[in-house]
Design a protein around this motif. Sequence first.
Motif, short mmCIF file in Angstrom:
data_model
loop_
_atom_site.label_atom_id
_atom_site.label_comp_id
_atom_site.label_asym_id
_atom_site.label_seq_id
_atom_site.Cartn_x
_atom_site.Cartn_y
_atom_site.Cartn_z
N GLU A 49 0.84 -1.21 0.00
CA GLU A 49 0.00 0.00 0.00
C GLU A 49 0.87 1.26 0.00
N MET A 50 1.88 1.27 0.84
CA MET A 50 2.77 2.44 0.91
C MET A 50 3.52 2.63 -0.41
N ALA A 51 4.01 1.54 -0.98
CA ALA A 51 4.74 1.62 -2.24
C ALA A 51 3.86 2.17 -3.35
N ARG A 52 2.59 1.71 -3.42
CA ARG A 52 1.68 2.22 -4.45
C ARG A 52 1.46 3.72 -4.29
N ALA A 53 1.24 4.16 -3.06
CA ALA A 53 1.03 5.59 -2.82
C ALA A 53 2.27 6.40 -3.21
N LEU A 54 3.43 5.91 -2.81
CA LEU A 54 4.67 6.61 -3.13
C LEU A 54 4.91 6.68 -4.63
N ALA A 79 12.00 6.47 -3.48
CA ALA A 79 11.24 5.81 -4.54
C ALA A 79 11.49 6.48 -5.89
N MET A 80 11.85 7.75 -5.85
CA MET A 80 12.17 8.49 -7.08
C MET A 80 13.63 8.31 -7.46
N ARG A 81 14.30 7.39 -6.78
CA ARG A 81 15.68 7.00 -7.06
C ARG A 81 16.71 8.02 -6.60
#
Length: 161
Positions: A81-86, A120-122
């Motif tokens: 869930e957190m990864a999808r939001a991020l 997450a944006m690298r």
Amino acid sequence: MAPVSTVDFVAVGGGMLAVTHRPKVKSLPAMRSLGATHLVTLLSRREGAWAMGSAARAAGLEWIWVDLANADPPPPGRYGEMARALLDIASLLREGAAVVIHCSAGIHRTGMFTYALLRAMRFTSSDARLTLARLRARTADDVGDERLTWAEHLCVTMGWP
């Protein structure tokens, strides 16, 4: 007119990002007039998240809710869930959105989530820390190592470098 919000945008990924404490509802139209397109709320329902969402929409902002009840890092069961939001927010930033992220005080949850967003944006961990400090020094100073460690663990789990 409501007082102008004190959000300071920083260029990130083609868009603009800002972090802050819980904004006053009457400041949301001013935030929109400063260029904000999205408001990310990291509050629980009991903290009035839905009311913030209604006010954000009324002010012309797109609203994104990530339910974080407190400053504790989310458990592994919420990583997807957190990864999808991020990743959704990262995509908005790459498309040129101007995103404001807040919790209550704008420190623990906001710092943890924003640092994870940058990773997450690298962004490298050092660049993510520097960018967090540019966004809001108080957040960067007081987020807490355990929350940054959570974000790093999420990155490893999701296969983000």
